[in-house]
Design an enzyme around this catalytic site. Structure first.
Site, PDB file in Angstrom:
ATOM      1  N   GLY B  14      44.336  55.276  64.898  1.00  0.00           N
ATOM      2  CA  GLY B  14      44.531  55.243  63.449  1.00  0.00           C
ATOM      3  C   GLY B  14      43.380  55.913  62.729  1.00  0.00           C
ATOM      4  O   GLY B  14      42.214  55.610  62.992  1.00  0.00           O
ATOM      5  N   PHE B 120      39.081  43.891  37.643  1.00  0.00           N
ATOM      6  CA  PHE B 120      40.318  43.812  38.401  1.00  0.00           C
ATOM      7  C   PHE B 120      40.797  42.368  38.373  1.00  0.00           C
ATOM      8  O   PHE B 120      40.051  41.464  37.971  1.00  0.00           O
ATOM      9  CB  PHE B 120      40.062  44.243  39.857  1.00  0.00           C
ATOM     10  N   THR B 256      47.976  51.612  39.673  1.00  0.00           N
ATOM     11  CA  THR B 256      46.845  50.739  39.978  1.00  0.00           C
ATOM     12  C   THR B 256      46.670  49.569  39.008  1.00  0.00           C
ATOM     13  O   THR B 256      46.937  49.684  37.815  1.00  0.00           O
ATOM     14  CB  THR B 256      45.518  51.532  40.025  1.00  0.00           C
ATOM     15  N   HIS B 355      53.625  45.837  49.052  1.00  0.00           N
ATOM     16  CA  HIS B 355      52.397  46.616  48.978  1.00  0.00           C
ATOM     17  C   HIS B 355      51.451  46.423  50.158  1.00  0.00           C
ATOM     18  O   HIS B 355      50.840  47.365  50.625  1.00  0.00           O
ATOM     19  CB  HIS B 355      51.671  46.230  47.692  1.00  0.00           C
ATOM     20  N   LEU B 408      39.909  48.029  50.423  1.00  0.00           N
ATOM     21  CA  LEU B 408      38.965  49.096  50.788  1.00  0.00           C
ATOM     22  C   LEU B 408      37.662  48.498  51.297  1.00  0.00           C
ATOM     23  O   LEU B 408      37.027  49.039  52.203  1.00  0.00           O
ATOM     24  CB  LEU B 408      38.710  50.028  49.596  1.00  0.00           C
TER      25      LEU B 408
END
Lengths: 238, 591
Positions: B14, B120, B256, B355, B408
């Site tokens: 990957g 966020f 986003t 998602h 991330l």
């Protein structure tokens, strides 16, 4: 609607040919990639690359009715007048100038080799601070229009200079990335980067034809970046 | 047996963020490392991540504290994230993020020249007491692209050996279930090869393509989970699938959460800012499971818009053209392309869309894959030779619901951690397990099955049926009887897929063969999801049941573990023992 696609399978075909398909789009303004996926349902042997299907991974660059573009963000209505309504065929060919592996899949080795030649990574030998290396918003803004490249190769494979000298001329994509690092206030290898470009071919084969600008699916401008490098080389020469 | 063998110290399967962070670590150490990726690495799905990487680097708030980030993550997980792993991620995070800057990642900047951070969902200061935090480090709204390209560039610099457009089909293990490497196929030539290694690292990403509507790339087919399950390796928390609140209606393309971080908000067809009713404090920045459910309630109550009343809107125009074009340029592009809507002028039609897979292969913080041995952590055993990092792994830092921007961070922190661990283990001498001829034959059997198939149903029609089954029976809201029907359908699909047909047997760039092999993996992921979802008789995080609407800490404050051999669902303790802070005790979760 009618779709005409370049087909070539080295296992079975002596030479490439165009194959016609009939696809029912129900009158919708599909993306070219959606149409290809419908073709693949009819004919699973159809080969093409695809991944993100939203124009950020750069897998599905191809030649669409004569112009390079990304299949996943090119709606039929933008291909050419009459294509969406089935009055004109959608014509798909592999990106020009690179060897074809099969159908719409090209061998991108030469393209990637040129990218690697510009040392596309930040070079800075000063020991790093415990936090990030500071950069002003103005310096950071210099990277806009450069770092967004997705390596789809639409630009380089539409460039006559790259077609002629794909081994010696770096091509618009690689040169855009070269400038991305020349423009980065955190990079210290300016002199070395410039000296590697200072020969008759690597950069100076660009003749400002600007096909790269007209096809870039991300709206980037490699010709302008090449112009900036030219100026840097000239200043350095003085 | 005539299969070619290529030997490495370590192989990474990957080429997304996790895989390339792991391979970079090992390449720097000088051990012989290969990265096997079914696409050229910068085409991996990390490239689609937009809003950023959440980490307490104390740029937007000089007093920010990784412990606050840890608190938010534990709460976001609905208390089944492992606290030791979350502690590690949040504490090590800043170092890993600063490294990315040093590698050249073009982060957006503040006036002070530091990395720009935006608010966020689910973020707070002072353990939920100090209001909204701005903790997500961003490169405009293209953070994943910037991160993935930066990591690829660093791997080039450090000489990682890439096998691009090679497809890993199955694990090779010996008679004692030790992992010896993988069988992989060169997509370009069709050659099948045994990659032998002391360490096999799965970084194969997610599997959103088990649903018909997903933000995920077409390549997200759960290859790592499929390979693990076929090799008898258990998976954890597979019922936990995140539905992102803002997928573009119809297209599924991601918009986003950073849009809401920058001040955008959701409205129903009456123009009402409905999140004020569901989450009075955090409103549109409640965590994703809460926002997605609220949107579905609006739609089910008849306040959705469109011909079928099946979407709501994300309103951004009040932010002004300048903010939208400087902070959210990619979103403006995507919205115009896929919704034919310019967010500067009109709201974007959005709907919750599959998602992220919170579950996956259970691992410790070093990425070592774990076997389940009956109940309590500490009794876990390792699957020798196998590691997993990133979305395919379940460390577990996301528990029942991942916070935006934490994927991330998960990638770089645990890609790096696995690399560091393997480097050290190799230095001390790791065992290379040797497969017998029969072991290799077994690993090749699936590829051979497809290559020898003579007739049967087509791959594309079976894939569509699988996806609609998951969409209709295992969506945002779930119900026992409906899921039971779904389980039955999947059982029938398993038989049909086992007899499906690969018509094209050619060797060069045969994508039909790859799609057939991917279909097997989709099925494995779907089945594990279905059985785990019907087995967890409560509602927690992203797993929401009409028939069990409440969280049940007495019975389900634990991981679910799906064992592929018995097809039974077991339980595993959550880690409540962080090393440097007090345990965050489960509380009622409100936003």
């Amino acid at each position: 609607m009618k779709v005409s696609i370049y087909r070539y399978n080295p296992d079975t075909d002596r030479e490439p040919s165009m194959k016609e398909y009939e696809v029912d789009t129900q009158g919708k303004d599909l993306m070219v990639l959606d149409v290809l996926n419908l073709v693949k349902e009819q004919d699973p042997s159809m080969a093409y690359r695809r991944s993100c299907r939203e124009g950020v991974c750069g897998s599905d660059g191809m030649n669409i009715n004569g112009k390079n573009g990304l299949a996943c963000i090119t709606p039929l209505s933008e291909v050419a007048p009459g294509v969406k309504d089935g009055k004109k065929p959608l014509v798909l060919r592999p990106l020009p100038g690179l060897p074809v592996i099969r159908d719409l899949v090209v061998d991108m080795t030469m393209f990637y080799n040129q990218y690697e030649k510009v040392q596309p990574y930040l070079q800075n030998d000063t020991p790093a601070p415990a936090i990030e290396r500071l950069q002003t918003p103005e310096d950071r803004a210099k990277l806009d229009g450069l770092y967004e490249c997705i390596l789809c190769a639409c630009c380089s494979t539409s460039c006559p200079s790259f077609w002629w000298n794909p081994e010696k001329f770096l091509g618009p994509a690689a040169l855009l990335q070269s400038y991305r690092f020349l423009a980065d206030s955190r990079d210290e290898a300016t002199e070395e980067r410039l000296s590697r470009l200072d020969d008759p071919f690597s950069l100076f084969r660009c003749h400002g034809i600007m096909n790269c600008v007209s096809v870039c699916p991300k709206g980037l401008n490699p010709t302008r970046a090449i112009g900036h490098i030219r100026s840097m080389l000239l200043e350095r020469g003085v | 047996m005539s299969i070619r063998t290529i030997t490495f110290d370590a192989i990474v399967v990957g080429g997304g963020g996790a895989g390339m962070r792991a391979s970079l670590q090992m390449a720097q150490s000088g051990f012989k490392t290969a990265l096997i990726s079914k696409v050229f690495p910068t085409r991996s799905h990390t490239v689609s991540a937009q809003g950023g990487i959440t980490c307490a680097i104390a740029s937007s708030d000089p007093n920010d504290d990784w412990r606050w980030h840890m608190y938010d993550t534990v709460k976001g997980s609905d208390y089944i994230g492992d606290q030791e792993a979350i502690e590690y991620m949040c504490q090590v995070g800043p170092e890993a993020v600063f490294e990315l800057d040093h590698m050249g990642l073009p982060f957006s900047r503040t006036e002070e020249g530091r990395i720009y951070q935006r608010p966020f969902g689910g973020q707070s200061k002072n353990f939920g007491e100090g209001g909204q935090a701005a903790r997500t480090c961003a490169a405009a709204d293209r953070t994943g692209h910037a991160l993935l390209h930066t990591l690829y560039q660093q791997n080039l610099k450090n000489g990682t050996q890439f096998y691009n457009e090679w497809y890993a089909a199955d694990l090779v293990k010996d008679a004692d279930d030790n992992v010896c490497g993988v069988i992989a196929i060169s997509i370009e030539t069709g050659e099948t090869v045994f990659f032998k290694a002391k360490a096999t690292v799965f970084a194969t990403g997610g599997a959103g393509r088990i649903y018909s509507s997903t933000t995920n790339a077409l390549i997200n087919t759960g290859d790592g989970v499929g390979m693990a399950l076929r090799a008898g390796v258990p998976v954890q928390d597979m019922e936990m699938w995140q539905f992102h609140p803002t997928g573009i209606a119809g297209a599924g393309t991601l918009v986003t959460e950073g849009c809401r971080g920058e001040g955008g908000y959701l409205i129903n067809k009456d123009g009402e800012r409905f999140m004020e009713r569901y989450a009075p404090n955090a409103k549109d920045l409640a965590s994703r499971d809460v926002v997605a459910r609220s949107m579905m309630m609006e739609i089910l109550d008849g306040r959705g818009d469109g011909p079928d009343g099946d979407y709501v809107y994300l309103k951004l125009d009040h932010l002004g053209e300048e903010v939208l074009h400087s902070r959210l340029p990619g979103i403006c592009e995507l919205s115009i392309t896929f919704a034919q809507v310019d967010p500067v002028k009109e709201p974007i039609p959005v709907v919750p869309t599959c998602h992220y897979m919170m579950g996956g292969i259970p691992t410790n913080v070093n990425g070592q894959a774990l076997k389940f041995s009956g109940g309590h952590e500490g009794e876990d055993q390792f699957v020798n030779g196998l590691f997993a990092v990133g979305e395919v792994a379940c460390v577990s830092v996301h528990g029942a619901n991942r916070l935006g921007g934490n994927s991330l961070l998960d990638l770089v922190v645990f890609g790096r951690a696995a690399g560091l661990h393997i480097e050290e283990a190799l230095r001390q001498g790791m065992t290379q397990y040797e497969p017998s001829e029969a072991d290799l034959e077994r690993a090749l059997s699936r590829v051979n099955r497809w290559n020898d198939s003579k007739d049967g149903e087509s791959v594309s029609s079976l894939r569509k049926e699988l996806q609609s089954t998951m969409q209709n029976h295992f969506g945002v809201f779930r119900k026992g009887d409906l899921m039971e029907e779904g389980v039955q359908k999947l059982a029938k699909l398993r038989e049909r897929i086992a007899n499906a047909h690969l018509e094209d047997k050619s060797q060069s760039f045969n994508t039909a063969r790859i799609e057939a092999l991917e279909l097997d993996n989709l099925l494995e992921v779907a089945e594990a999801t279905a059985l785990a979802a019907s087995g967890r008789t409560e509602s927690r995080g992203a797993h929401s049941r009409y028939d069990f609407p409440d969280r049940d800490d007495e019975n389900w404050l634990c991981h679910s573990v799906f064992d592929p051999t018995s097809k039974k669902l077991g339980k595993r303790d959550v880690n409540f023992k962080p090393k440097t802070v007090d345990t965050f005790q489960p509380k009622i979760r409100t936003y």
